[in-house]
Design an enzyme around this catalytic site. Structure first.
Site, mmCIF file in Angstrom:
data_model
loop_
_atom_site.group_PDB
_atom_site.id
_atom_site.type_symbol
_atom_site.label_atom_id
_atom_site.label_comp_id
_atom_site.label_asym_id
_atom_site.label_seq_id
_atom_site.Cartn_x
_atom_site.Cartn_y
_atom_site.Cartn_z
ATOM 1 N N VAL A 1 -4.555 -21.397 7.843
ATOM 2 C CA VAL A 1 -3.315 -20.980 8.521
ATOM 3 C C VAL A 1 -2.372 -22.177 8.707
ATOM 4 O O VAL A 1 -1.172 -22.090 8.414
ATOM 5 C CB VAL A 1 -3.646 -20.318 9.876
ATOM 6 C CG1 VAL A 1 -2.371 -19.994 10.639
ATOM 7 C CG2 VAL A 1 -4.467 -19.051 9.659
ATOM 8 N N GLY A 2 -2.941 -23.301 9.181
ATOM 9 C CA GLY A 2 -2.105 -24.487 9.407
ATOM 10 C C GLY A 2 -1.439 -24.950 8.122
ATOM 11 O O GLY A 2 -0.248 -25.275 8.096
ATOM 12 N N GLU B 1 -11.614 -43.880 17.385
ATOM 13 C CA GLU B 1 -11.519 -42.926 18.498
ATOM 14 C C GLU B 1 -12.839 -42.150 18.552
ATOM 15 O O GLU B 1 -13.152 -41.384 17.640
ATOM 16 C CB GLU B 1 -10.338 -41.968 18.272
ATOM 17 C CG GLU B 1 -10.126 -41.034 19.453
ATOM 18 C CD GLU B 1 -9.035 -39.987 19.199
ATOM 19 O OE1 GLU B 1 -9.031 -39.375 18.113
ATOM 20 O OE2 GLU B 1 -8.224 -39.756 20.116
ATOM 21 N N LYS C 1 -0.276 -21.754 16.313
ATOM 22 C CA LYS C 1 -1.585 -21.779 15.646
ATOM 23 C C LYS C 1 -2.512 -22.605 16.523
ATOM 24 O O LYS C 1 -2.577 -23.823 16.420
ATOM 25 C CB LYS C 1 -1.441 -22.403 14.261
ATOM 26 C CG LYS C 1 -2.451 -21.957 13.229
ATOM 27 C CD LYS C 1 -3.904 -22.152 13.610
ATOM 28 C CE LYS C 1 -4.422 -23.525 13.356
ATOM 29 N NZ LYS C 1 -5.815 -23.718 13.869
ATOM 30 N N GLU D 1 1.485 -35.669 17.141
ATOM 31 C CA GLU D 1 0.880 -36.256 18.352
ATOM 32 C C GLU D 1 -0.599 -36.413 18.026
ATOM 33 O O GLU D 1 -1.354 -35.432 18.020
ATOM 34 C CB GLU D 1 1.048 -35.310 19.547
ATOM 35 C CG GLU D 1 2.479 -35.089 19.987
ATOM 36 C CD GLU D 1 3.002 -36.199 20.879
ATOM 37 O OE1 GLU D 1 2.200 -37.020 21.364
ATOM 38 O OE2 GLU D 1 4.225 -36.259 21.081
ATOM 39 N N CYS E 1 -6.717 -37.654 24.374
ATOM 40 C CA CYS E 1 -6.036 -38.592 23.485
ATOM 41 C C CYS E 1 -5.651 -39.856 24.237
ATOM 42 O O CYS E 1 -5.604 -40.926 23.670
ATOM 43 C CB CYS E 1 -4.802 -37.929 22.895
ATOM 44 S SG CYS E 1 -3.666 -37.323 24.166
ATOM 45 N N GLY F 1 -6.774 -19.095 13.464
ATOM 46 C CA GLY F 1 -7.454 -19.281 12.184
ATOM 47 C C GLY F 1 -7.732 -20.736 11.901
ATOM 48 O O GLY F 1 -7.451 -21.621 12.715
ATOM 49 N N GLY G 1 -7.502 -24.465 10.401
ATOM 50 C CA GLY G 1 -6.397 -25.376 10.118
ATOM 51 C C GLY G 1 -6.026 -25.407 8.641
ATOM 52 O O GLY G 1 -4.862 -25.213 8.279
ATOM 53 N N PRO G 2 -7.021 -25.659 7.776
ATOM 54 C CA PRO G 2 -6.690 -25.760 6.351
ATOM 55 C C PRO G 2 -6.211 -24.437 5.734
ATOM 56 O O PRO G 2 -5.713 -24.431 4.608
ATOM 57 C CB PRO G 2 -8.013 -26.206 5.718
ATOM 58 C CG PRO G 2 -8.768 -26.854 6.832
ATOM 59 C CD PRO G 2 -8.395 -26.087 8.070
HETATM 60 P P1 NAD Z 1 -7.913 -31.297 14.715
HETATM 61 O O1 NAD Z 1 -6.990 -32.146 13.918
HETATM 62 O O2 NAD Z 1 -9.223 -30.985 14.146
HETATM 63 O O3 NAD Z 1 -7.215 -29.890 15.041
HETATM 64 C C1 NAD Z 1 -5.957 -29.810 15.674
HETATM 65 C C2 NAD Z 1 -5.235 -28.579 15.151
HETATM 66 O O4 NAD Z 1 -4.895 -28.828 13.792
HETATM 67 C C3 NAD Z 1 -6.098 -27.319 15.148
HETATM 68 O O5 NAD Z 1 -5.305 -26.199 15.438
HETATM 69 C C4 NAD Z 1 -6.602 -27.267 13.726
HETATM 70 O O6 NAD Z 1 -6.955 -25.970 13.310
HETATM 71 C C5 NAD Z 1 -5.418 -27.790 12.974
HETATM 72 N N1 NAD Z 1 -5.749 -28.373 11.676
HETATM 73 C C6 NAD Z 1 -6.860 -29.036 11.320
HETATM 74 N N2 NAD Z 1 -6.786 -29.394 10.027
HETATM 75 C C7 NAD Z 1 -5.607 -28.958 9.580
HETATM 76 C C8 NAD Z 1 -4.958 -29.009 8.304
HETATM 77 N N3 NAD Z 1 -5.530 -29.597 7.254
HETATM 78 N N4 NAD Z 1 -3.729 -28.458 8.184
HETATM 79 C C9 NAD Z 1 -3.127 -27.870 9.236
HETATM 80 N N5 NAD Z 1 -3.714 -27.767 10.457
HETATM 81 C C10 NAD Z 1 -4.928 -28.321 10.617
HETATM 82 O O7 NAD Z 1 -8.036 -31.992 16.136
HETATM 83 P P2 NAD Z 1 -8.885 -31.494 17.381
HETATM 84 O O8 NAD Z 1 -10.306 -31.847 17.162
HETATM 85 O O9 NAD Z 1 -8.547 -30.102 17.717
HETATM 86 O O10 NAD Z 1 -8.258 -32.422 18.527
HETATM 87 C C11 NAD Z 1 -8.660 -33.723 18.746
HETATM 88 C C12 NAD Z 1 -7.654 -34.715 18.236
HETATM 89 O O11 NAD Z 1 -6.374 -34.422 18.775
HETATM 90 C C13 NAD Z 1 -7.979 -36.116 18.702
HETATM 91 O O12 NAD Z 1 -7.736 -37.043 17.677
HETATM 92 C C14 NAD Z 1 -7.018 -36.316 19.859
HETATM 93 O O13 NAD Z 1 -6.751 -37.659 20.167
HETATM 94 C C15 NAD Z 1 -5.826 -35.595 19.366
HETATM 95 N N6 NAD Z 1 -4.940 -35.239 20.475
HETATM 96 C C16 NAD Z 1 -3.734 -35.878 20.579
HETATM 97 C C17 NAD Z 1 -2.899 -35.599 21.655
HETATM 98 C C18 NAD Z 1 -1.554 -36.278 21.804
HETATM 99 O O14 NAD Z 1 -0.759 -35.813 22.610
HETATM 100 N N7 NAD Z 1 -1.266 -37.343 21.082
HETATM 101 C C19 NAD Z 1 -3.294 -34.675 22.613
HETATM 102 C C20 NAD Z 1 -4.529 -34.053 22.476
HETATM 103 C C21 NAD Z 1 -5.339 -34.333 21.391
#
Ligand code: NAD
Length: 541
Positions: free
Chosen positions: A263-264, A436, A227, A302, A336, A258, A260-261
């Site tokens: 498909v995820g 962050e 996803k 992560e 990150c 799709g 996150g809220p």
């Molecule tokens: P995000 O949490 O908005 O989205 C990440 C993924 O999660 C997307 O595919 C999104 O659709 C999905 N998602 C969002 N809400 C969800 C939910 N309620 N249920 C299930 N899935 C959901 O994050 P982003 O803006 O895409 O990425 C930035 C964040 O990711 C930053 O905080 C960054 O530090 C972190 N990040 C961490 C690492 C690591 O290795 N630790 C690497 C890269 C990015």
């Protein structure tokens, strides 16, 4: 396998092409009909590494990869993908539904027993083929990532794609000798695949982060539902094209794009999913953990960071501060592992501030397809607004702006650009030192003595990454040992794909990469070998 692929890497857009969609991209899916003809041969896309001319026809993907075939989506809802440098549409993908997520899980669950039962070598064969395909496609993937993420194309190629290849190469090398079976006294300890894994990934380093999960998961015998982020999903669709050429049994890998809220969440709560591996924000991590708790599934997170870069008093200031600012601005600070807090000895603070400001000012912000560019735009208008708000917040909190600022970079009135920004006179209680920001903003915090530096570094909700600089490796290492964080680079060490990556505290749990990334997808079973005589003694009789 694609529905529509760019005709040529060198295609150029008409100069007057008018398309400026909403800056707040992908807040909700738009309703447009899927575009695209019959699946095309992936080799029709430009391959190799020469492609750097920017505009190409938009890539509209019309189907989801479920059960080994491109499946038309249930609805016409789509996520539009924008080029954040031009604010123009570069593609779109289906906004998958919860039902489609469930069907993908069913396909993965059906494929699991057969895939898990194969010998390791049979599972590595398709991954070797994938490596060949990815190597041939590296240039096109770099173009795609540069276009949809806005990262400078040379970095997209040199880091995003190269590291993704590196992950695959290193696993192909190390997996054959991984201890999947171990003798422990009278027991045999077996590593077995955990089951169906939902891999939920962000937009900032999209290909690498998919590969960090996908490769070890498949290799140990898991089946997968991918996803990707709705903001930069095109490279993952391209990866699916290549996976479709790898002779994987149907259902071993599935792709559902799709929200996150939607498909995820459907993946996180599905009883057929044994593990959710999510890279993303704390918000998403919390939601996935809550939903996954209903079926007590494994959750690997992560998440974000606010990492400290500690420059000790004997370090070469020019090198340490310069490298620190450049690292914090990598991918326009959308990383990150960004060293967004720069800790310098109070006695050398003035000098450090000057170097930091000069370094930030020397960085070139602009077109991701210009090889001289250091920083591209942020991913979206919403991200730019959030980062600018933090810059204004820093000023209100009393920090001293010494480079950058909230105004748009000169000459860049189109695209979601933010100037490389440095704040001095910051203390660790300020919000700009605690949150962050996920933009090119570094805060300089003075400290007095090593203990103070360690205290400040550890005074954070996060613990993902960090750095220590010193003329003495031993001294730097001693400080590194005291930092509560998952990774520390001493004196500018290069990224190691074999070492574990992951966070302490709210930066997540579990580890990816190397042997730790393999163990993450394994169940552990202990089998005791007896002599055939019952020797079970339970208490006194
Ligand atoms: P995000 O949490 O908005 O989205 C990440 C993924 O999660 C997307 O595919 C999104 O659709 C999905 N998602 C969002 N809400 C969800 C939910 N309620 N249920 C299930 N899935 C959901 O994050 P982003 O803006 O895409 O990425 C930035 C964040 O990711 C930053 O905080 C960054 O530090 C972190 N990040 C961490 C690492 C690591 O290795 N630790 C690497 C890269 C990015």
């Amino acid at each position: 396998m694609t529905e529509t692929l760019p005709a040529s890497p060198s295609a150029t857009l008409p100069a007057n092409r008018a398309a400026t969609p909403s800056a707040n991209r992908a807040a909700s899916p738009s309703v447009t009909p899927p575009v695209g003809g019959p699946p095309a041969d992936p080799s029709a896309g430009p391959a190799g590494d020469g492609a750097t001319a920017r505009p190409a026809p938009p890539v509209h993907r019309g189907a989801l990869w479920i059960g080994g075939r491109w499946t038309p989506p249930d609805t016409c809802e789509r996520f539009t993908v924008l080029d954040p440098a031009r604010e123009e549409v570069v593609g779109s993908v289906p906004a998958g539904t919860a039902d489609e997520a469930r069907r993908a899980v069913e396909a993965a669950a059906a494929a699991f027993p057969g895939w898990a039962a194969l010998p390791l070598e049979a599972r590595l064969r398709p991954l070797r083929r994938l490596l060949e395909l990815l190597e041939a496609d590296a240039g096109f993937l770099a173009d795609t990532i540069a276009r949809e993420v806005g990262m400078p194309r040379h970095l997209a190629r040199g880091v995003q794609v190269e590291f993704a290849l590196g992950v695959l190469r290193s696993y192909l090398e190390t997996l054959p000798s991984h201890p999947f079976e171990q003798r422990v006294g009278g027991s045999v300890v077996l590593r077995e695949p955990v089951g169906v894994v939902a891999c939920i990934t962000p937009w900032n380093v999209p290909l690498l982060l998919v590969m960090q999960k996908l490769v070890p998961a498949l290799a140990v015998g898991c089946t997968v539902v991918l996803k990707p982020s709705e903001l930069a999903p095109l490279n993952t669709f391209r990866l699916a094209d290549l996976l479709a050429e790898c002779d994987l049994p149907p259902g071993v890998v599935n792709l559902v794009s799709g929200a996150g809220p939607v498909v995820g969440s459907a993946l996180a709560e599905h009883p057929g999913v044994a593990m959710v591996s999510l890279t993303g924000s704390q918000r998403a991590g919390r939601s996935v953990s809550t939903l996954a708790a209903g079926t007590v599934k494994r959750v690997h997170l992560e998440l974000g960071g606010k990492s400290a870069n500690i420059v000790l008093d004997d370090a070469d200031l020019e090198t340490a501060v310069g490298a620190g600012i450049r690292q914090a601005c990598f991918n326009s600070g959308q990383a990150c592992l960004a060293w967004s807090r720069l800790l310098v000895p109070e006695a050398r603070y003035g000098e450090a501030v000057e170097i930091a400001a000069a370094t930030a000012a020397s960085l070139r912000t602009g077109d991701p397809f210009d090889p001289r560019t250091d920083l591209g735009p942020l991913i979206s208008g919403a991200a730019r607004a959030r980062v600018r708000d933090h810059i204004r917040l820093g000023e209100r909190e009393g920090a001293r702006l010494v480079a950058g600022g909230a105004a748009a970079p000169e000459g860049l009135d189109r695209g979601f650009y933010v100037r490389p920004t440095v704040f001095a006179d910051v203390h660790n209680g300020m919000r700009i030192a605690r949150e962050e920001i996920f933009g090119p903003v570094t805060v300089l915090i003075p400290y007095v003595g090593e203990d103070d530096a360690v205290r400040i570094a550890n005074d954070s909700d996060y613990g993902l990454h960090g750095a220590v600089w010193s003329a003495s490796t031993e001294r730097a290492l001693a400080v590194a040992r005291r930092i509560r964080t998952g990774r520390v680079d001493v004196n500018g060490a290069p990224f190691n794909l074999l070492a574990p990556f992951g966070g302490y505290k709210r930066s997540g749990n579990g580890r990816e990469l190397g042997d730790w990334g393999v163990e993450a997808f394994c169940e552990v079973k202990a089998v005791q070998i007896g002599s055939g005589q019952a020797q079970v003694e339970i208490g006194a009789r």
